[in-house]
Design a protein around this motif. Sequence first.
Motif, PDB file in Angstrom:
ATOM      1  N   GLY A  49      -2.461 -10.486  20.490  1.00  0.00           N
ATOM      2  CA  GLY A  49      -1.635 -10.606  21.685  1.00  0.00           C
ATOM      3  C   GLY A  49      -2.459 -11.178  22.816  1.00  0.00           C
ATOM      4  O   GLY A  49      -3.623 -10.811  22.998  1.00  0.00           O
ATOM      5  N   ALA A  50      -1.877 -12.094  23.575  1.00  0.00           N
ATOM      6  CA  ALA A  50      -2.571 -12.745  24.690  1.00  0.00           C
ATOM      7  C   ALA A  50      -2.026 -12.232  26.015  1.00  0.00           C
ATOM      8  O   ALA A  50      -0.844 -11.902  26.146  1.00  0.00           O
ATOM      9  CB  ALA A  50      -2.413 -14.259  24.599  1.00  0.00           C
ATOM     10  N   ALA A  51      -2.906 -12.195  27.002  1.00  0.00           N
ATOM     11  CA  ALA A  51      -2.535 -11.660  28.313  1.00  0.00           C
ATOM     12  C   ALA A  51      -1.352 -12.400  28.931  1.00  0.00           C
ATOM     13  O   ALA A  51      -0.532 -11.796  29.623  1.00  0.00           O
ATOM     14  CB  ALA A  51      -3.734 -11.727  29.253  1.00  0.00           C
ATOM     15  N   GLY A  77       1.855 -14.573  24.817  1.00  0.00           N
ATOM     16  CA  GLY A  77       2.643 -14.075  23.706  1.00  0.00           C
ATOM     17  C   GLY A  77       1.826 -13.564  22.535  1.00  0.00           C
ATOM     18  O   GLY A  77       0.656 -13.206  22.672  1.00  0.00           O
ATOM     19  N   VAL A  78       2.453 -13.531  21.364  1.00  0.00           N
ATOM     20  CA  VAL A  78       1.836 -13.010  20.139  1.00  0.00           C
ATOM     21  C   VAL A  78       1.595 -14.166  19.174  1.00  0.00           C
ATOM     22  O   VAL A  78       2.455 -15.031  18.998  1.00  0.00           O
ATOM     23  CB  VAL A  78       2.729 -11.948  19.465  1.00  0.00           C
ATOM     24  CG1 VAL A  78       2.074 -11.416  18.196  1.00  0.00           C
ATOM     25  CG2 VAL A  78       3.008 -10.800  20.435  1.00  0.00           C
ATOM     26  N   TRP A 119      -3.182 -20.558  13.064  1.00  0.00           N
ATOM     27  CA  TRP A 119      -2.427 -19.616  13.890  1.00  0.00           C
ATOM     28  C   TRP A 119      -1.095 -20.229  14.281  1.00  0.00           C
ATOM     29  O   TRP A 119      -0.982 -21.442  14.449  1.00  0.00           O
ATOM     30  CB  TRP A 119      -3.207 -19.274  15.158  1.00  0.00           C
ATOM     31  CG  TRP A 119      -4.473 -18.513  14.906  1.00  0.00           C
ATOM     32  CD1 TRP A 119      -5.702 -19.042  14.650  1.00  0.00           C
ATOM     33  CD2 TRP A 119      -4.627 -17.098  14.883  1.00  0.00           C
ATOM     34  NE1 TRP A 119      -6.620 -18.040  14.471  1.00  0.00           N
ATOM     35  CE2 TRP A 119      -5.995 -16.835  14.623  1.00  0.00           C
ATOM     36  CE3 TRP A 119      -3.780 -16.024  15.073  1.00  0.00           C
ATOM     37  CZ2 TRP A 119      -6.504 -15.542  14.537  1.00  0.00           C
ATOM     38  CZ3 TRP A 119      -4.273 -14.739  14.998  1.00  0.00           C
ATOM     39  CH2 TRP A 119      -5.625 -14.500  14.727  1.00  0.00           C
ATOM     40  N   LYS A 120      -0.097 -19.374  14.464  1.00  0.00           N
ATOM     41  CA  LYS A 120       1.188 -19.837  14.981  1.00  0.00           C
ATOM     42  C   LYS A 120       1.733 -18.805  15.965  1.00  0.00           C
ATOM     43  O   LYS A 120       1.572 -17.603  15.784  1.00  0.00           O
ATOM     44  CB  LYS A 120       2.194 -20.063  13.847  1.00  0.00           C
ATOM     45  CG  LYS A 120       2.548 -18.804  13.053  1.00  0.00           C
ATOM     46  CD  LYS A 120       3.567 -19.111  11.963  1.00  0.00           C
ATOM     47  CE  LYS A 120       3.913 -17.846  11.170  1.00  0.00           C
ATOM     48  NZ  LYS A 120       4.890 -18.126  10.098  1.00  0.00           N
ATOM     49  N   PRO A 121       2.364 -19.274  17.058  1.00  0.00           N
ATOM     50  CA  PRO A 121       2.974 -18.343  18.008  1.00  0.00           C
ATOM     51  C   PRO A 121       4.288 -17.801  17.450  1.00  0.00           C
ATOM     52  O   PRO A 121       5.089 -18.558  16.884  1.00  0.00           O
ATOM     53  CB  PRO A 121       3.201 -19.219  19.242  1.00  0.00           C
ATOM     54  CG  PRO A 121       3.348 -20.600  18.697  1.00  0.00           C
ATOM     55  CD  PRO A 121       2.478 -20.678  17.470  1.00  0.00           C
ATOM     56  N   ILE A 125       9.429 -12.552  27.951  1.00  0.00           N
ATOM     57  CA  ILE A 125       8.163 -12.174  28.574  1.00  0.00           C
ATOM     58  C   ILE A 125       7.017 -12.552  27.648  1.00  0.00           C
ATOM     59  O   ILE A 125       7.140 -12.435  26.426  1.00  0.00           O
ATOM     60  CB  ILE A 125       8.131 -10.654  28.902  1.00  0.00           C
ATOM     61  CG1 ILE A 125       7.060 -10.340  29.926  1.00  0.00           C
ATOM     62  CG2 ILE A 125       7.970  -9.805  27.661  1.00  0.00           C
ATOM     63  CD1 ILE A 125       7.475 -10.679  31.319  1.00  0.00           C
ATOM     64  N   GLN A 126       5.918 -13.039  28.213  1.00  0.00           N
ATOM     65  CA  GLN A 126       4.800 -13.502  27.393  1.00  0.00           C
ATOM     66  C   GLN A 126       3.496 -12.746  27.655  1.00  0.00           C
ATOM     67  O   GLN A 126       2.492 -13.011  27.003  1.00  0.00           O
ATOM     68  CB  GLN A 126       4.577 -14.998  27.610  1.00  0.00           C
ATOM     69  CG  GLN A 126       5.708 -15.870  27.097  1.00  0.00           C
ATOM     70  CD  GLN A 126       5.925 -15.724  25.604  1.00  0.00           C
ATOM     71  OE1 GLN A 126       5.023 -15.960  24.802  1.00  0.00           O
ATOM     72  NE2 GLN A 126       7.117 -15.305  25.216  1.00  0.00           N
TER      73      GLN A 126
END
Length: 229
Positions: free
Chosen positions: A58-60, A63-64, A74-76, A83-84
């Motif tokens: 998870g990024a600040a 998103g995930v 990696w893929k979002p 909300i991200q």
Amino acid sequence: MKKITLLAFFISAIISAQQLDLKKLKSMKPRNIGPAGMSGRITAIDAVNSNPDIIYVGAASGGVWKSESGGIDWKPIFDKQPIQGIGALAIQQSNPDVIWVGTGEGNPRNSLNGGYGIYKSLDAGATWQLMGLEKTRNIHRIIIDKDNPNTVYVAAIGSPWGEHPERGVFKTTDGGKTWTKSLFVNNKTGAADLVVDTTNPNKLIAAMWEHRRKPWTFNSGGEGSGLYI
């Protein structure tokens, strides 16, 4: 990312109450495994125990992200949500298709992004459902009961910019349909961290932190701060 990978290794060893043999780390060199476009600080990491090539981060403010190749690609998987900002995530290890994500970064820095509750996926991140706690603003930790996965604990640090009652430790026993406030100190004090005894899922330790951020200063500590078991 290099520092976080090593930090996650040490924390996992400590929480699992396993003795860490530092000799095994001498030949290891940290390397960046992505995602290359991190979209802000990485705030949460979890991997599937039965298949550690599957990793979620998870990024600040981004998103995930999911990897099924041990970090090569990696893929979002959270971009369609409103909300991200991500503060916490946890995999239900007894059924890795179930993923919990707490929104709102749990580090009360001046550039943090607020969240809007906790989300749950039943299909390994393909789709998500909002499961409440929208007013907590910032969630820092999620604990899933290893013996009863319908029981989930959420450590909400809350917004550092003001006082509000939606802070502390929240608990559900029905998979997120309803929540109760398990631990609350005061409107200034949030749950800064939460860990569980790996041998006894009924034993949890919560770090409560009274704090308040203003544009020109940051107040840390107070009567509300302390450890609870």
